[in-house]
Design an enzyme around this catalytic site. Structure first.
Site, PDB file in Angstrom:
ATOM      1  N   ARG A  93       0.666  -1.354   0.110  1.00 41.78           N
ATOM      2  CA  ARG A  93      -0.084  -0.063  -0.040  1.00 41.78           C
ATOM      3  C   ARG A  93       1.086   1.404   0.044  1.00 41.78           C
ATOM      4  NH1 ARG A  93      -4.688  -2.053   4.156  1.00 41.78           N
ATOM      5  NH2 ARG A  93      -5.304  -3.892   2.838  1.00 41.78           N
ATOM      6  N   ILE A  98      -6.416  -8.138   0.311  1.00 44.19           N
ATOM      7  CA  ILE A  98      -6.157  -9.046   1.432  1.00 44.19           C
ATOM      8  C   ILE A  98      -7.267  -9.128   2.444  1.00 44.19           C
ATOM      9  CG2 ILE A  98      -4.624  -7.644   2.666  1.00 44.19           C
ATOM     10  CD1 ILE A  98      -4.090 -11.324   1.864  1.00 44.19           C
ATOM     11  N   ASP A  99      -7.620  -7.718   2.880  1.00 45.05           N
ATOM     12  CA  ASP A  99      -8.667  -7.441   3.762  1.00 45.05           C
ATOM     13  C   ASP A  99     -10.034  -8.055   3.389  1.00 45.05           C
ATOM     14  OD1 ASP A  99      -6.778  -6.549   5.484  1.00 45.05           O
ATOM     15  OD2 ASP A  99      -7.124  -4.367   4.839  1.00 45.05           O
ATOM     16  N   GLU A 100     -10.228  -8.115   1.971  1.00 47.35           N
ATOM     17  CA  GLU A 100     -11.483  -8.289   1.496  1.00 47.35           C
ATOM     18  C   GLU A 100     -11.859  -9.684   1.279  1.00 47.35           C
ATOM     19  OE1 GLU A 100     -10.501  -4.467   1.448  1.00 47.35           O
ATOM     20  OE2 GLU A 100      -9.487  -5.954  -0.081  1.00 47.35           O
TER      21      GLU A 100
END
Length: 164
Positions: free
Chosen positions: A17, A141-143
């Protein structure tokens, strides 16, 4: 942030990010991003000062994902989430959903605080299974939990709903 005073170079073997770099630029910092031999280097010269600026914090893609996927899997549904972050290093889920056949439309594209943002509308869609490239993982990754929900309710190659 310490690099503002002393200078720093950060080398990444895989791009991660880039929100800090974008925000530093929005506040007037001069930094350089270099792609070399498959790595990404971010160089910040020391001795810099920041200048305050108005910043509107974009909507988090992870949070936006839940109402968007809910609309995709619920017949007759449509929802718009405004001001969602569209940074390519965070928007892998949206690309994956589109590959699955999702009716996702991005309007009102703009830049806020050095970040690309837009309004995303999702309409009920017949989703299909797809292979997600491993290289896309850092951008979504968070989804993965909500992708699992969408994947569970996809249609198979024969068109039958996969709801077990």
């Amino acid at each position: 942030m310490a690099g503002l005073g002393a200078g720093v170079e950060v080398i990444e073997t895989d791009p991660t990010r880039d929100h800090t770099e974008r925000m530093l630029r929005a506040f007037g910092a001069q930094l350089e991003t270099i792609d070399r031999d498959g790595e990404r280097a971010v160089r910040l010269e020391g001795g810099q000062s920041l200048t305050g600026t108005a910043v509107r914090v974009p909507g988090d893609p992870s949070s936006a994902a839940f109402p968007l996927v809910a609309a995709l899997i619920t017949p007759g549904s449509e929802v718009t989430v405004e001001g969602v972050l569209l940074n390519p290093l965070r928007s892998g889920l949206f690309q994956t959903l589109q590959e699955m056949g999702a009716d996702l439309v991005v309007t009102n594209r703009r830049e806020d605080g050095g970040e690309p943002v837009g309004d995303i509308t999702a309409r009920h869609s017949s989703l299909k299974g797809v292979d997600v490239p491993a290289a896309r993982a850092p951008s979504m990754i968070d989804e993965y939990p909500i992708l699992a929900v969408a994947g569970r309710l996809r249609r198979g190659p024969d068109g039958d709903a996969r709801r077990r």
